[in-house]
Design an enzyme around this catalytic site. Structure first.
Site, PDB file in Angstrom:
ATOM      1  CD  GLU A  43      -5.682  -1.087   2.017  1.00 29.54           C
ATOM      2  OE1 GLU A  43      -6.459  -1.116   2.893  1.00 29.54           O
ATOM      3  OE2 GLU A  43      -4.864  -1.847   2.298  1.00 29.54           O
ATOM      4  CE  LYS A  91      -3.512  -5.828  -1.032  1.00 30.53           C
ATOM      5  NZ  LYS A  91      -3.058  -4.335  -0.830  1.00 30.53           N
ATOM      6  NE  ARG A 105       2.474  13.913  -2.988  1.00 29.33           N
ATOM      7  CZ  ARG A 105       2.830  12.619  -3.484  1.00 29.33           C
ATOM      8  NH1 ARG A 105       2.093  11.741  -3.574  1.00 29.33           N
ATOM      9  NH2 ARG A 105       4.093  12.650  -3.932  1.00 29.33           N
ATOM     10  CE  LYS A 151      -6.448  -4.060   2.787  1.00 36.39           C
ATOM     11  NZ  LYS A 151      -6.585  -4.771   4.010  1.00 36.39           N
ATOM     12  CD  GLN A 175      -4.025  -4.861  -5.062  1.00 33.10           C
ATOM     13  OE1 GLN A 175      -3.222  -4.628  -4.399  1.00 33.10           O
ATOM     14  NE2 GLN A 175      -5.508  -4.282  -4.705  1.00 33.10           N
ATOM     15  N   PRO A 176      -0.804  -5.788  -9.420  1.00 36.66           N
ATOM     16  CG  PRO A 176      -1.320  -4.271 -11.038  1.00 36.66           C
ATOM     17  CD  PRO A 176      -1.803  -5.216 -10.132  1.00 36.66           C
ATOM     18  NE  ARG A 208      -4.370   6.245   5.265  1.00 41.92           N
ATOM     19  CZ  ARG A 208      -3.751   5.116   5.965  1.00 41.92           C
ATOM     20  NH1 ARG A 208      -3.279   5.401   7.182  1.00 41.92           N
ATOM     21  NH2 ARG A 208      -3.306   3.954   5.324  1.00 41.92           N
ATOM     22  CD  GLU A 249      -6.650   1.672   5.648  1.00 43.34           C
ATOM     23  OE1 GLU A 249      -7.254   1.249   6.386  1.00 43.34           O
ATOM     24  OE2 GLU A 249      -5.524   1.339   5.137  1.00 43.34           O
TER      25      GLU A 249
END
Length: 271
Positions: free
Chosen positions: A243, A121, A203, A92, A157-158, A228, A245
Site C-alpha cells: 500500500e 477486498k 524497525r 487502490k 491478492q495472494p 507512508r 498511504e
C-alpha cells in the site's frame, strides 16, 4: 503566526491518539494549530494558511463528498496532501500504475490464479474493512464477483506467509525525508483485529526497502507533507509495495522520539 488546520472526523471514541501530540509540536514550531472536522459546515478553511488532512477515517462511505470538499478547500488555501493525490490514492487501482514491484493483484472475479490462499477486498476501502482471507478459490471468486455486482472494483491478492513472521514494514516520510519506520503486525493473522492505532515496533528498514520506497516517492509529481509506504517481502525475499498511504495514514508518531517534531518541521517548510 502561520495558522494550520488538522483535519479529522467526528471522533467521539478518541481513536485518533496522534492529534494532540501533533498539535503540540506544531504549536512549538510556531504554528497556530486547530483541529477541524472535514465535514463541519461552519469551518472557514480560507482562514488557514494550510489545511492538513489527517484522521478523516469516515470518508470511505462518502468518498465523492470528501473529494468535493478537498477541491473546495484547495480552491481557497493550501491543502496537504494535494487534492490530485487524494483523488488517486483513495482508489487502490493506483497500484497498477506505480511502476515498481507491488503485491501480485488480480482485478476481476474471473480466472483467478492458483494461489494457496487468497485475500479479497474492494479497491476503495481502508484498513481491513470488507477484506476476507480464504484458502477456497471458489469462495474467493464468489467474493470478488459480489463486489463487482455491487459496482465495486475487486482486488484479489495472494496471502503472503512471510507477513506472519516478518510483518509489514511501514516507512514514514515527511516532506520527502525518511523520518522513521515500523514493523506492523499483520491485520489478517488469526485472531487479529483492526485498530487504527495499530500495534507496531520501530524497525530499521533494509537498504532494498529504502530504495524501493524512494523510487515510489520520486515518481510522484507533488509535494507531500507525509507519505507512508507499506512494504512486504515475497517468498523469494523481494520487497514489494502492498500500500501507498497518502490520504489518512496512521503515522506512528508515538513510536519514534523525533517523529512528531519531524512532521512539524516538514509542515513549516511547506507553508
Amino acid at each position: 503566526m502561520t495558522k494550520c488546520a488538522y483535519v479529522t472526523f467526528d471522533d467521539r471514541t478518541g481513536q485518533d491518539d496522534e492529534r494532540d501530540l501533533a498539535l503540540s509540536h506544531w504549536q512549538a514550531h510556531g504554528i497556530e494549530a486547530r483541529a477541524e472536522r472535514w465535514d463541519d459546515p461552519e469551518a472557514d478553511w480560507s482562514a488557514y494558511d494550510a489545511v492538513v488532512v489527517r484522521s478523516v477515517w469516515d470518508y470511505i462511505d462518502r468518498r465523492e463528498e470528501f473529494l468535493a470538499w478537498a477541491r473546495r478547500v484547495e480552491s481557497v488555501t493550501r491543502l496537504l496532501n494535494p487534492v490530485a493525490v487524494l483523488e488517486s490514492n483513495t482508489d487502490k487501482t493506483y497500484l497498477r500504475d506505480l511502476g515498481v514491484p507491488t503485491v501480485p493483484t488480480h482485478w476481476s472475479a474471473d480466472d483467478l490464479p492458483d494461489w494457496p490462499e487468497y485475500v479479497v477486498k474492494p479497491a476503495i476501502s481502508a484498513g481491513a474493512r470488507d477484506t476476507t482471507r480464504t484458502t477456497d478459490r471458489g469462495k474467493a471468486a464468489e467474493l470478488a464477483a459480489a463486489l463487482q455486482a455491487a459496482g465495486r472494483q475487486p482486488m484479489v491478492q495472494p496471502y503472503l506467509d512471510m507477513v506472519e513472521s516478518e510483518g509489514e514494514t511501514s516507512l514514514l516520510y515527511f516532506n520527502g525525508r525518511l523520518s522513521h519506520a515500523v514493523r506492523r503486525h499483520p491485520m489478517l493473522a488469526a485472531g487479529a483485529t483492526f485498530d487504527h492505532n495499530a500495534r507496531a515496533e520501530l524497525r530499521t528498514p533494509a537498504p532494498d526497502q529504502v530504495d524501493l520506497a524512494e523510487k515510489v516517492l520520486a515518481a510522484i509529481p507533488h509535494a507531500l507533507l507525509y507519505a507512508r509506504i507499506d512494504l512486504v517481502r515475497l517468498s523469494d525475499g523481494t520487497p514489494v509495495v502492498i500500500e501507498l498511504e497518502l490520504t489518512e495514514p496512521y503515522l506512528f508518531l508515538r513510536y519514534a522520539p523525533d517523529a512528531a517534531a519531524n512532521l512539524a518541521r516538514a509542515l513549516v517548510e511547506l507553508v
